[in-house]
Design a protein around this motif. Sequence first.
Motif, PDB file in Angstrom:
ATOM      1  N   LEU A 100      34.722  34.865  49.449  1.00 35.59           N
ATOM      2  CA  LEU A 100      36.170  34.698  49.619  1.00 35.59           C
ATOM      3  C   LEU A 100      36.932  35.712  48.774  1.00 35.59           C
ATOM      4  O   LEU A 100      36.451  36.130  47.724  1.00 35.59           O
ATOM      5  CB  LEU A 100      36.588  33.287  49.187  1.00 35.59           C
ATOM      6  CG  LEU A 100      36.056  32.123  50.014  1.00 35.59           C
ATOM      7  CD1 LEU A 100      36.443  30.804  49.372  1.00 35.59           C
ATOM      8  CD2 LEU A 100      36.562  32.187  51.445  1.00 35.59           C
ATOM      9  N   PRO A 101      38.150  36.071  49.213  1.00 32.98           N
ATOM     10  CA  PRO A 101      38.946  37.028  48.413  1.00 32.98           C
ATOM     11  C   PRO A 101      39.466  36.438  47.098  1.00 32.98           C
ATOM     12  O   PRO A 101      39.756  37.175  46.174  1.00 32.98           O
ATOM     13  CB  PRO A 101      40.113  37.410  49.336  1.00 32.98           C
ATOM     14  CG  PRO A 101      40.142  36.385  50.415  1.00 32.98           C
ATOM     15  CD  PRO A 101      38.784  35.755  50.501  1.00 32.98           C
ATOM     16  N   MET A 102      39.595  35.116  46.994  1.00 28.17           N
ATOM     17  CA  MET A 102      40.141  34.524  45.760  1.00 28.17           C
ATOM     18  C   MET A 102      39.226  34.825  44.572  1.00 28.17           C
ATOM     19  O   MET A 102      38.020  34.611  44.657  1.00 28.17           O
ATOM     20  CB  MET A 102      40.301  33.007  45.908  1.00 28.17           C
ATOM     21  CG  MET A 102      40.963  32.367  44.691  1.00 28.17           C
ATOM     22  SD  MET A 102      41.011  30.558  44.751  1.00 28.17           S
ATOM     23  CE  MET A 102      42.382  30.300  45.862  1.00 28.17           C
ATOM     24  N   PRO A 103      39.798  35.320  43.453  1.00 28.90           N
ATOM     25  CA  PRO A 103      38.977  35.644  42.287  1.00 28.90           C
ATOM     26  C   PRO A 103      38.163  34.432  41.820  1.00 28.90           C
ATOM     27  O   PRO A 103      38.637  33.298  41.913  1.00 28.90           O
ATOM     28  CB  PRO A 103      40.002  36.030  41.218  1.00 28.90           C
ATOM     29  CG  PRO A 103      41.246  36.356  41.961  1.00 28.90           C
ATOM     30  CD  PRO A 103      41.222  35.568  43.230  1.00 28.90           C
ATOM     31  N   MET A 104      36.959  34.700  41.324  1.00 35.48           N
ATOM     32  CA  MET A 104      36.044  33.619  40.931  1.00 35.48           C
ATOM     33  C   MET A 104      36.646  32.750  39.824  1.00 35.48           C
ATOM     34  O   MET A 104      36.469  31.536  39.830  1.00 35.48           O
ATOM     35  CB  MET A 104      34.704  34.222  40.514  1.00 35.48           C
ATOM     36  CG  MET A 104      33.517  33.285  40.539  1.00 35.48           C
ATOM     37  SD  MET A 104      33.374  32.183  41.981  1.00 35.48           S
ATOM     38  CE  MET A 104      33.067  33.325  43.319  1.00 35.48           C
ATOM     39  N   ALA A 105      37.380  33.369  38.890  1.00 35.24           N
ATOM     40  CA  ALA A 105      37.968  32.592  37.788  1.00 35.24           C
ATOM     41  C   ALA A 105      38.913  31.522  38.344  1.00 35.24           C
ATOM     42  O   ALA A 105      38.924  30.377  37.872  1.00 35.24           O
ATOM     43  CB  ALA A 105      38.716  33.520  36.840  1.00 35.24           C
ATOM     44  N   GLN A 106      39.667  31.897  39.348  1.00 34.09           N
ATOM     45  CA  GLN A 106      40.620  30.967  39.958  1.00 34.09           C
ATOM     46  C   GLN A 106      39.879  29.855  40.718  1.00 34.09           C
ATOM     47  O   GLN A 106      40.242  28.679  40.633  1.00 34.09           O
ATOM     48  CB  GLN A 106      41.508  31.755  40.915  1.00 34.09           C
ATOM     49  CG  GLN A 106      42.856  31.139  41.172  1.00 34.09           C
ATOM     50  CD  GLN A 106      43.683  32.025  42.103  1.00 34.09           C
ATOM     51  OE1 GLN A 106      43.472  33.249  42.171  1.00 34.09           O
ATOM     52  NE2 GLN A 106      44.607  31.419  42.824  1.00 34.09           N
TER      53      GLN A 106
END
Length: 254
Positions: A100-106
């Motif tokens: 997914l494009p969402m950053p892993m931290a988020q």
Amino acid sequence: MIDSHCHLDFAVFDTDRGEVISRANECGVNAFLIPGTTAEGWDKQRDIKTRYDNIYLAFGWHPWFLPDDIQTGCRQLEQAIGVYSDKIIAVGEVGLDATLPMPMAQQETWLSEQLRLAQQANLPVILHHRKTHHRLPAVIKDSGFTCGGVVHGFSGSPEVAQAYLELGFKLGIGGTITYPRGKKTLATIKAMGLSSILLETDAPDMPMMGFQGQRNEPAHLVGVVQILQGLFEESAEHISHVTDATFRDTFSLA
Ligand SMILES: [Zn+2]
């Protein structure tokens, strides 16, 4: 036999949901766990549960469908868990997806928050993973989550499996073991033992070998059981009996 992961609330089942469930029943698949994906889905899941027998529910925000605002999203989930606590048996599906494009931290913040809500309600979780086995066990540990659950669509090595089992999770096993590429996962479940797994189709996704490009449905669970019969040299009845018991144990059903 219990399909521990099938999205029967998805629109692709709107026209023939009853027939899909009947076909599954005829094949010996007589209970279904519908994991949550979105708030709209939770409403639809509840409606389905009133119409059909042996439907179990989980509510959660699927990593593919996370809303923009985490505070609002988690408040919504907390409310739904509170109001329908007698109708749901788990939180999920929640997890981490490296495609997914969402950053892993988020994504990890979202996961930790949903684990916190599950812990607060004393509910197990349904975990989604994709290329994230290196992070998931750590995030679960760091969250202090102790209610266990299932790693949906499990594939991986005995070491990876062991890390989840030690955290109180079972391995959700579905269509991937019907393909030649599922060999590694087969070796893992053989080593971990039949009592470490739950059966699932992930319908309408993850079709069995020979059904590629078609809508998957819970009746196809028998194809997974066939492979397990060969692997464990046990009857379909035995596999069904053991995995049903594991399901009841995992989700604290009487
Ligand atoms: Zn799913």
